[in-house]
Design an enzyme around this catalytic site. Structure first.
Site, PDB file in Angstrom:
ATOM      1  N   ASP A  64       0.827  -1.216   0.000  1.00  0.00           N
ATOM      2  CA  ASP A  64       0.000   0.000   0.000  1.00  0.00           C
ATOM      3  C   ASP A  64       0.862   1.268   0.000  1.00  0.00           C
ATOM      4  OD1 ASP A  64       0.871  -0.808   2.576  1.00  0.00           O
ATOM      5  OD2 ASP A  64      -0.478   0.647   3.491  1.00  0.00           O
ATOM      6  N   GLU A  65       0.271   2.311  -0.493  1.00  0.00           N
ATOM      7  CA  GLU A  65       0.790   3.684  -0.351  1.00  0.00           C
ATOM      8  C   GLU A  65       2.277   3.831  -0.686  1.00  0.00           C
ATOM      9  OE1 GLU A  65      -2.099   5.497   3.071  1.00  0.00           O
ATOM     10  OE2 GLU A  65      -0.564   4.126   3.774  1.00  0.00           O
TER      11      GLU A  65
HETATM   12  C1  ACM Z   1      -3.722   1.152   4.480  1.00  0.00           C
HETATM   13  O1  ACM Z   1      -4.609   1.569   5.240  1.00  0.00           O
HETATM   14  N1  ACM Z   1      -2.749   1.946   4.104  1.00  0.00           N
HETATM   15  C2  ACM Z   1      -3.745  -0.207   3.969  1.00  0.00           C
END
Ligand code: ACM
Length: 398
Positions: free
Chosen positions: A210-211
């Site tokens: 993620d991110e």
């Molecule tokens: C997330 O909340 N960055 C998976």
């Protein structure tokens, strides 16, 4: 009691425990009896994956604190605990071939506390404790982003486009990355994934994903595809946050929807199963309301009724029921650092997610549920579990 599996029998016992009143309801004799209603229960879970995640990276939680959470998850028939073991602010699992990960990367946490980590013996103890309660541990090493603590420990991991590693105790996201083009990064990850996989009997390894805002898209895709192969090499099934659907991943991989439903649809079209964890509905670290003591609210407030009144089966339009592996309620720990604070955010909402994971949609009804929720007080008090006493529920205090 009849059950097809030991896990099924264990869940049946939890049903029985839930039926036993907190205090004897027998007033007629001197030998108290705990009378339960008689009847026949034919029961089976809706989803095979019923999970919560605990972020032990932003703040470290001790083995005893995690075990206490596992006990409650087992009582409510969860079968999975996902441990978020690494992030920018801390690395929490001993890797024998790369000791600085914990020596350097484990010594910090959000807010400037001392951090901490699990030795391999402690991790194995947690895995066994969970297994005794029919709960599978899913380990997560978040990458290529959320890796500042790893790159601080071993600077060769650092990606040129990312911020220079330093001890981070703030709550920012999206500034760190592994270098996707270096072979040494993948040899390192082969060791890390290999050591964790060897201690993890469950089928899954979570790669985060993620991110990764500073990782070039082509590098991100290359990285996810290469790490996917490493996970396979160590005989695990890859799980990743929904962004990993941008890469060409094996259909046996699982996508955890937290943000972008298009990623979930795309992954399901190529055969992957989906874990439903939308931040707006299922994030335990979202505040209940504007006066909540702990938590964040970037995805909105999640009062207890809002956390319950949605259906993972229909949340993503166009996603077939067969493509859903299950539900997870993640608990990120930027604002919490001990069991009391953890429980304030998790309880009572986690009990609702247990029901969304277990019961067929036709049985989900808030007015009915809130009566059952009110009756959880004796259990919560007996287990010394803190909970947010929302005014939406008429709690049955003794
Ligand atoms: C997330 O909340 N960055 C998976």
């Amino acid at each position: 009691m009849n059950a097809k599996t030991a896990a099924g029998a264990f869940r049946g016992v939890q049903t029985l425990r839930q039926l036993i009143p907190g205090k004897s309801n027998d007033t007629l004799t001197d030998h108290p009896l705990w009378v339960i209603p008689s009847g026949k229960i034919m029961d089976a879970p809706k989803y095979g994956y019923r999970s919560s995640m605990l972020d032990v990276a932003r703040h470290f939680f001790t083995v005893e604190e995690v075990k206490k959470y596992i006990d409650a998850l087992a009582y409510y028939k969860f079968n999975t605990l996902h441990l978020h073991l690494s992030d920018d602010q801390g690395w929490r699992i001993e890797i024998k071939s790369w000791p600085k990960l914990t020596e350097v990367g484990g010594a910090s946490e959000v807010g400037g506390g001392e951090g901490g980590f699990y030795t391999q013996e402690q991790y194995k103890d947690l895995v066994a404790y969970a297994a005794d309660r029919h709960i599978t541990i899913v380990p997560e090493i978040d990458m290529p982003g959320h890796t500042n603590s790893a790159s601080l420990s071993y600077p060769f991991l650092h990606y040129a486009g990312a911020e220079t590693p330093r001890v981070r105790t703030d709550m920012k996201v999206g500034y760190s990355s592994f270098d996707a083009k270096k072979d040494t990064v993948y040899s390192f990850l082969d060791d890390v994934i290999g050591e964790i996989a060897a201690m993890t009997p469950g089928p899954y390894f979570h790669i985060g994903g993620d991110e990764s805002h500073v990782t070039k898209k082509s590098d991100y895709i290359l990285f996810v595809e290469k790490v996917g192969k490493l996970v396979q090499k160590h005989n695990k099934r890859m799980i990743g946050w929904d962004e990993i659907a941008q890469a060409d991943i094996d259909p046996n991989s699982v996508i955890q929807l937290w943000n972008n439903v298009e990623n979930a649809i795309k992954a399901s079209e190529s055969g992957s199963k989906i874990i439903i964890s939308p931040a707006k509905k299922a994030y335990l670290d979202m505040k209940y309301d504007s006066i909540s003591e702990y938590g964040l609210h970037w995805a909105g407030y999640i009062p207890v009724d809002v956390g319950y009144k949605w259906d993972p089966e229909t949340y993503v339009e166009g996603l077939a029921k067969e493509n859903i592996l299950g539900i997870e309620a993640p608990l990120w720990s930027e604002t919490i650092s001990n069991s009391t604070e953890l429980e304030y955010l998790a309880f009572p909402r986690i009990i609702g997610y247990a029901e969304l994971g277990w019961s067929q949609s036709e049985y989900l009804d808030w007015d009915d549920y809130k009566e059952r929720l009110a009756a959880q007080v004796p259990y919560l008090e007996a287990m010394q579990i803190n909970y947010y006493p929302t005014k939406l529920v008429d709690w049955k205090k003794e």
